[in-house]
Design a protein around this motif. Structure first.
Motif, PDB file in Angstrom:
ATOM      1  N   TRP A   6      29.906   4.696  46.151  1.00  0.00           N
ATOM      2  CA  TRP A   6      30.419   3.436  45.583  1.00  0.00           C
ATOM      3  C   TRP A   6      31.530   2.908  46.472  1.00  0.00           C
ATOM      4  CZ3 TRP A   6      28.089   0.687  42.092  1.00  0.00           C
ATOM      5  CH2 TRP A   6      27.237   1.298  41.178  1.00  0.00           C
ATOM      6  N   ARG A  56      29.237   8.846  44.109  1.00  0.00           N
ATOM      7  CA  ARG A  56      28.318   8.471  43.028  1.00  0.00           C
ATOM      8  C   ARG A  56      28.071   9.686  42.151  1.00  0.00           C
ATOM      9  NH1 ARG A  56      22.315   5.842  43.993  1.00  0.00           N
ATOM     10  NH2 ARG A  56      22.052   5.008  41.897  1.00  0.00           N
ATOM     11  N   LEU A  57      28.158   9.488  40.834  1.00  0.00           N
ATOM     12  CA  LEU A  57      27.935  10.568  39.886  1.00  0.00           C
ATOM     13  C   LEU A  57      26.581  10.405  39.205  1.00  0.00           C
ATOM     14  CD1 LEU A  57      31.452  10.421  38.184  1.00  0.00           C
ATOM     15  CD2 LEU A  57      30.750  11.888  40.070  1.00  0.00           C
ATOM     16  N   ASN A  58      25.786  11.449  39.170  1.00  0.00           N
ATOM     17  CA  ASN A  58      24.523  11.478  38.412  1.00  0.00           C
ATOM     18  C   ASN A  58      23.561  10.345  38.751  1.00  0.00           C
ATOM     19  OD1 ASN A  58      25.643  13.678  37.010  1.00  0.00           O
ATOM     20  ND2 ASN A  58      26.609  12.296  35.552  1.00  0.00           N
ATOM     21  N   ASN A  59      23.586   9.846  39.962  1.00  0.00           N
ATOM     22  CA  ASN A  59      22.713   8.729  40.360  1.00  0.00           C
ATOM     23  C   ASN A  59      22.826   7.530  39.429  1.00  0.00           C
ATOM     24  OD1 ASN A  59      21.748   9.870  42.691  1.00  0.00           O
ATOM     25  ND2 ASN A  59      20.065  10.893  41.655  1.00  0.00           N
ATOM     26  N   ASP A  60      23.997   7.316  38.859  1.00  0.00           N
ATOM     27  CA  ASP A  60      24.239   6.182  37.963  1.00  0.00           C
ATOM     28  C   ASP A  60      24.283   4.869  38.727  1.00  0.00           C
ATOM     29  OD1 ASP A  60      24.292   7.165  35.438  1.00  0.00           O
ATOM     30  OD2 ASP A  60      26.471   7.280  35.265  1.00  0.00           O
ATOM     31  N   ASN A  61      23.948   3.790  38.015  1.00  0.00           N
ATOM     32  CA  ASN A  61      24.105   2.443  38.566  1.00  0.00           C
ATOM     33  C   ASN A  61      25.367   1.793  38.024  1.00  0.00           C
ATOM     34  OD1 ASN A  61      21.838   2.615  40.131  1.00  0.00           O
ATOM     35  ND2 ASN A  61      20.505   1.699  38.601  1.00  0.00           N
ATOM     36  N   ILE A  62      26.265   2.615  37.552  1.00  0.00           N
ATOM     37  CA  ILE A  62      27.555   2.147  37.041  1.00  0.00           C
ATOM     38  C   ILE A  62      28.636   2.906  37.792  1.00  0.00           C
ATOM     39  CG2 ILE A  62      29.036   2.031  35.006  1.00  0.00           C
ATOM     40  CD1 ILE A  62      26.418   1.958  33.357  1.00  0.00           C
ATOM     41  N   PRO A  74      32.019   4.906  38.823  1.00  0.00           N
ATOM     42  CA  PRO A  74      32.787   5.877  38.038  1.00  0.00           C
ATOM     43  C   PRO A  74      34.092   5.275  37.537  1.00  0.00           C
ATOM     44  CG  PRO A  74      33.013   6.347  40.367  1.00  0.00           C
ATOM     45  CD  PRO A  74      32.001   5.243  40.242  1.00  0.00           C
ATOM     46  N   ILE A  85      33.344   0.068  31.718  1.00  0.00           N
ATOM     47  CA  ILE A  85      32.169  -0.749  31.444  1.00  0.00           C
ATOM     48  C   ILE A  85      32.367  -1.456  30.111  1.00  0.00           C
ATOM     49  CG2 ILE A  85      30.861   1.122  30.369  1.00  0.00           C
ATOM     50  CD1 ILE A  85      28.361  -0.198  31.672  1.00  0.00           C
ATOM     51  N   GLN A 137      30.346  -3.981  27.349  1.00  0.00           N
ATOM     52  CA  GLN A 137      29.062  -4.543  26.932  1.00  0.00           C
ATOM     53  C   GLN A 137      29.341  -5.780  26.087  1.00  0.00           C
ATOM     54  OE1 GLN A 137      26.570  -1.870  24.724  1.00  0.00           O
ATOM     55  NE2 GLN A 137      24.927  -3.340  24.523  1.00  0.00           N
TER      56      GLN A 137
END
Length: 181
Positions: A83, A106-112, A114, A132, A134
């Motif tokens: 990131w 990048r953690l856990n292949n997230d698209n968000i 950290p 994040i 919503q």
């Protein structure tokens, strides 16, 4: 009323105060920076561009973005996505090289990105924090009154003929209508 969810990233506590704010998903490919270390693939339209990006326009009218890219120059594997929080489109030039200010693994292949763990690269301490958010927004499914009228007119030939105008602002003559069968 139907609602749709959208996600935004809220950046706070950055040493560079101009970075703080809301970052929204960017769908405009023209804004995406060109990054040579990104391999062209189908998912990035065969260009050296990130697959997706969150973007923020600051009070100075500078554009900042959060996206994934390899950082081999920082000692990471060439295939590993990291990131980055960078200034992009410098001088309103989308071909300008981005200035990487902070980066985070990048953690856990997230698209968000950290929430913590950002390290300064071109930025200053303290490092930013990401959250994040919503949002629930009404869906854009309600047609405008003009669209409703056109849809109704398309169902009925006489209504359509009534709606037709010539360039002088006169109503069309139903006898001369091109819609006659």
């Amino acid at each position: 009323m139907a609602l749709q969810s959208i996600f935004r990233i809220k950046v706070t506590n950055a040493g560079l105060l101009d970075l703080n704010g809301n970052y929204d998903v960017c769908n405009s490919l023209a804004k995406f920076p060109t990054i040579e270390s990104i391999e062209p693939t189908v998912s990035n339209h065969h260009r050296h561009k990130p697959q997706f990006m969150y973007v923020h326009l600051s009070q100075k009218k500078w554009e900042y973005a959060i996206y994934l890219q390899p950082l081999p120059e920082m000692g990471y594997e060439k295939q590993k996505q990291i990131w980055v929080l960078a200034r992009i489109n410098i001088g309103a030039n989308n071909k300008s090289s981005p200035i990487i200010l902070y980066f985070a693994p990048r953690l856990n292949n997230d698209n968000i990105p950290p929430p913590n763990g950002w390290l300064p690269c071109g930025g200053i301490d303290p490092a930013p924090q990401c959250e994040i958010i919503q949002l629930q927004l009404p869906k854009k499914g309600t047609p405008s009154p003009l669209r409703k009228a056109i849809a109704e007119a398309n169902k009925d030939e006489t209504k359509l003929t009534e709606m037709m105008f010539d360039l002088g602002g006169q109503k069309a003559d139903p006898k001369l209508s091109h819609l006659e069968k």
